[in-house]
Design a protein around this motif. Structure first.
Motif, PDB file in Angstrom:
ATOM      1  N   ASP A 107     -60.260   6.072 -99.764  1.00 31.68           N
ATOM      2  CA  ASP A 107     -59.095   5.758-100.611  1.00 31.68           C
ATOM      3  C   ASP A 107     -57.817   6.426-100.103  1.00 31.68           C
ATOM      4  N   LYS A 131     -54.069   5.488-101.202  1.00 29.80           N
ATOM      5  CA  LYS A 131     -53.421   5.896-102.452  1.00 29.80           C
ATOM      6  C   LYS A 131     -52.298   6.896-102.194  1.00 29.80           C
ATOM      7  N   ALA A 177     -55.392   1.099-103.617  1.00 29.12           N
ATOM      8  CA  ALA A 177     -55.960   2.391-103.242  1.00 29.12           C
ATOM      9  C   ALA A 177     -56.897   2.258-102.053  1.00 29.12           C
ATOM     10  N   ILE A 178     -57.505   1.087-101.901  1.00 24.84           N
ATOM     11  CA  ILE A 178     -58.494   0.894-100.850  1.00 24.84           C
ATOM     12  C   ILE A 178     -58.096  -0.332-100.028  1.00 24.84           C
TER      13      ILE A 178
END
Length: 143
Positions: A8, A11, A20-21
């Protein structure tokens, strides 16, 4: 079965990160090293910024990183007085499009460049920044 670790890193990008991913999380590692990077398809040569992990031209995933370096020419710019959710505290800010010849970059003008000093065709460079909230990003500065 072992729990898979979630990557992640993305983020850490921007004032507000809605993703985030992503498959291009290495982008964040490069920003931390002071480099702004895009991706290039190794098969057809198409350049992407923001970076992509899959080529929309030839539909392959054979990508490599390239550094956004040197100077670009200012193609277009606009001062935003109203912003999307999460950007209200940044207003006003200036968005712009730079032409690097074989690719274009969309982003923000550095806050120390007044709107009145901007002109189509002027040369700017893309630089990494750490935002007040600790997030990473990039801006366009005078060359």
């Amino acid at each position: 079965m072992a729990k898979k670790e979630v990557d992640d890193r993305f983020k850490k990008f921007g004032t507000v990160s809605f993703t985030a991913i992503t498959k291009t999380n290495d982008f964040i590692d490069y920003l931390e090293k002071g480099k702004v990077m895009g991706t290039r398809c190794k098969d057809c040569g198409t350049l992407y910024f923001p970076p992509r992990s899959d080529c929309s031209a030839c539909l392959d995933s054979n990508m490599e990183w390239f550094e956004v370096s040197g100077t670009g020419k200012l193609l277009s710019f606009s001062e935003l007085k109203y912003g999307p959710v999460g950007f209200e505290d940044d207003l006003p800010y200036i968005i712009a499009l730079l032409d690097y010849g074989n690719h274009k970059i969309f982003g923000r003008i550095a806050k120390d460049i007044p709107f009145e000093d901007l002109g189509v065709g002027m040369e700017l460079k893309t630089q990494t920044v750490t935002l007040p909230n600790g997030q990473l990003g990039y801006v366009f500065e005078k060359a």
